[in-house]
Design a protein around this motif. Sequence first.
Motif, PDB file in Angstrom:
ATOM      1  N   TYR A 288     -45.180   5.237 -29.032  1.00  0.00           N
ATOM      2  CA  TYR A 288     -43.928   5.989 -29.133  1.00  0.00           C
ATOM      3  C   TYR A 288     -42.860   5.459 -28.176  1.00  0.00           C
ATOM      4  O   TYR A 288     -41.778   6.020 -28.083  1.00  0.00           O
TER       5      TYR A 288
ATOM      6  N   ARG B  29     -39.409   4.443 -29.729  1.00  0.00           N
ATOM      7  CA  ARG B  29     -38.665   5.597 -30.250  1.00  0.00           C
ATOM      8  C   ARG B  29     -38.141   6.470 -29.116  1.00  0.00           C
ATOM      9  O   ARG B  29     -37.017   6.976 -29.171  1.00  0.00           O
ATOM     10  N   LEU B  30     -38.968   6.665 -28.084  1.00  0.00           N
ATOM     11  CA  LEU B  30     -38.524   7.461 -26.934  1.00  0.00           C
ATOM     12  C   LEU B  30     -37.300   6.827 -26.279  1.00  0.00           C
ATOM     13  O   LEU B  30     -36.351   7.525 -25.904  1.00  0.00           O
TER      14      LEU B  30
ATOM     15  N   LYS C  77     -35.060   4.828 -27.663  1.00  0.00           N
ATOM     16  CA  LYS C  77     -33.883   4.955 -28.519  1.00  0.00           C
ATOM     17  C   LYS C  77     -33.322   6.379 -28.488  1.00  0.00           C
ATOM     18  O   LYS C  77     -32.097   6.588 -28.384  1.00  0.00           O
ATOM     19  N   ASP C  78     -34.206   7.365 -28.571  1.00  0.00           N
ATOM     20  CA  ASP C  78     -33.750   8.755 -28.560  1.00  0.00           C
ATOM     21  C   ASP C  78     -33.112   9.127 -27.221  1.00  0.00           C
ATOM     22  O   ASP C  78     -32.085   9.808 -27.175  1.00  0.00           O
TER      23      ASP C  78
ATOM     24  N   PHE D 276     -29.781   7.498 -26.920  1.00  0.00           N
ATOM     25  CA  PHE D 276     -28.822   8.191 -27.788  1.00  0.00           C
ATOM     26  C   PHE D 276     -28.299   9.449 -27.105  1.00  0.00           C
ATOM     27  O   PHE D 276     -27.100   9.748 -27.161  1.00  0.00           O
ATOM     28  N   LEU D 277     -29.186  10.174 -26.447  1.00  0.00           N
ATOM     29  CA  LEU D 277     -28.763  11.388 -25.747  1.00  0.00           C
ATOM     30  C   LEU D 277     -27.845  11.056 -24.570  1.00  0.00           C
ATOM     31  O   LEU D 277     -26.853  11.742 -24.329  1.00  0.00           O
TER      32      LEU D 277
ATOM     33  N   ASN E 143     -23.854   9.398 -28.402  1.00  0.00           N
ATOM     34  CA  ASN E 143     -23.409   8.802 -29.664  1.00  0.00           C
ATOM     35  C   ASN E 143     -22.020   8.197 -29.543  1.00  0.00           C
ATOM     36  O   ASN E 143     -21.205   8.269 -30.471  1.00  0.00           O
TER      37      ASN E 143
ATOM     38  N   SER F   2     -32.178  -0.543 -23.016  1.00  0.00           N
ATOM     39  CA  SER F   2     -33.462  -0.194 -23.615  1.00  0.00           C
ATOM     40  C   SER F   2     -34.479  -1.319 -23.502  1.00  0.00           C
ATOM     41  O   SER F   2     -35.625  -1.182 -23.896  1.00  0.00           O
TER      42      SER F   2
END
Length: 349
Positions: free
Chosen positions: A5, A8-9, A11-12, A15-16, A20, A32
């Motif tokens: 994960y 994905r972690l 990227k998320d 994003f936060l 955005n 990242s």
Amino acid sequence: MFESYDERLRKDLQFLLSRNDPSKGKKSNDTSNNNSKDPESIKFNKMVQQVMYCLQPAVRSGIAVFNLNSDDNLSETIFRTVCKSRQKYFERKESDENDTMERSLRKSKPQPTADVKQHHADSRHDVNRRDQNAQRSQLLQLAMDWDCINVAKELILQNSLDNILNKAEAFVNALTKDLPEFAYEFLKLGINPREIFFEGDPRFDPNNQYRKFLECLYNDDAVNNHKTQLSAFIESDDPVRKHIHTTDDLNDVLTTLIGDYMHKLYFDSNKDVSEYRSSWGLIEQNIDQNIEQNQMNAHNSDQHDKANKEIVFDTIMRDLFIWAILMNHTEMAQVFLSHMKYRICAALI
């Protein structure tokens, strides 16, 4: 554990952090990268590790989830998490202390008797209980600062005031901070304003019975607060800093608001009350009837004390209701109105 994960972690989380923002898109790809050595990437990697730590099975049970699309209150969600974490802390602390004490007792020679073990257990329980009550009192003050009545009822008060150390102070804070839901809950759980403002005060002076009431609720800051407009009805030589320090000052305010036909409501002593009411014919002057009434009271002292307490309770509810009206605390006034014996005239205000 979270290798699958990881991407994905990152990227998320990125994003936060970027919210955005398209201008930060390139920076998002750079930070990242696991192998990047610039300060921003190092800081970001550390944050990812912290998130992974919090997601461990042994840790993530303490995570509270807040949905922005729900009707839940964010402050209550945060405060509920704080309360539950403190509960777990005391449970873990008590368990560790018990284990430590058990190991110590097993090593001691000769072995302690059952009574000695029980004595140690009771002592630890009393200490932990005092610590928890002190913590509950602090959390209650925090709950009032955040106005989180539902969490306070669920996790702190729990239908009792027995675990709160400073009940009187908490009630006064609820009044002065205009927290009607807290005031209502305190009254429902049995707090008695009469004991707070009158007989319960060790410095209570029967010849100046409203001293603490005026000091707490009609202090200079409250009287001169621009939200109340109360200072506009006080005649004073100082046009900037007005005050209500005596019962005469408070009676004068009511006379100014209502009119000269308004009878006095506040007196320094019960003797002053009787003399004033007698001078205006508000009480009967039949001596024989008074003697007979005194004789009846002597034979039924318990009923007489109960009746006196009810009168004092009705009086303090009236006083708190008037205070809430003068301070422009409408919802607070409704709380005291619900506890008054005669409500029709009060409701017309």
